[in-house]
Design an enzyme around this catalytic site. Sequence first.
Site: not given
Ligand code: ATR
Length: 273
Positions: A17, A68, A89, A133, A218
């Site tokens: 980070s 989040k 956040n 999130g 992002m």
């Molecule tokens: P954040 O706070 O970063 O949004 P999160 O709430 O865990 O973290 O959400 C992660 C997002 O990335 C979700 O949209 C997840 O898809 P799912 O809802 O199907 O789980 C997506 N994501 C994570 N890993 C992924 C991958 N390898 N390929 C595609 N989408 C992914």
Amino acid sequence: MNTLDRYVLFGHPVAHSRSPQIHALFARQCGQALSYDAIDVIPEQFISTARHFFASGGRGANVTFPHKEAALALPADLTQRARLAGSINTLAVMPNGDLLGDNTDGIGLVRDLVERMGLTLRDRRILLLGAGGAARGVIGPLLELRPSALLLDNRTRPRLEQVLHDFEPVAASLNVKWGAATAGPFDLIINATSASHSGDLPPMPQGAVASHTICYDMFYGREGTAFTRWAQSAGAQRAEMGLGMLVEQAAEAFRLWRGVLPDTGPVLAAISG
Ligand code: ATR
């Protein structure tokens, strides 16, 4: 004894980070005495670790992947934008001692897109990838830019349906076309998934990229991300990572904590090198 006001970032992972460096630069620029450390905490221990931090005098925290949405359980109150987002956040101890939850991701993203990149998004077609999130945090501020359409895609359908349902009234009130993504191309594609953490590409509709398409991840990484590399090879006009957004959302968190908005330009320049 450490008498500095203490701030932290909660995430998993947090090793790479840039937030500690950004807040150290803000503190120096604004003459504020504070400490800011990154804390790697697994989901099962996040709530108890955060409660302990604030019970022992911590003044504020940033919250990143994957906490989040879970962070909603912590504050006594939420800002309007955090309530709309359904994700947090930033956490801040208010003068009365209560914990406030905010979400500065959306304003951070919009400032980076509009002010630094110079994009005009009114009447444009935007594709947002993700329904977690991070995605929730930016939907409200993106809708307020009045694109012609804000369409979503996500790996799993139920989470996508929930987000579509939650933001439907706001999209309708702003007269923005809203729904699951169908065919491309799009003017702007924003990757709000965490797929880049594992070097993966999120699913996307057919023909999403044309030669005028701008792609924005992002997430950020030293040598680009799977998404920005894919965008370049697919012929996108421009592929950017979210370092500018990171600095802008951090500046808004700093303002909530310290009452002063840092000048982000020099800080982005310093960490981009
Ligand atoms: P954040 O706070 O970063 O949004 P999160 O709430 O865990 O973290 O959400 C992660 C997002 O990335 C979700 O949209 C997840 O898809 P799912 O809802 O199907 O789980 C997506 N994501 C994570 N890993 C992924 C991958 N390898 N390929 C595609 N989408 C992914």
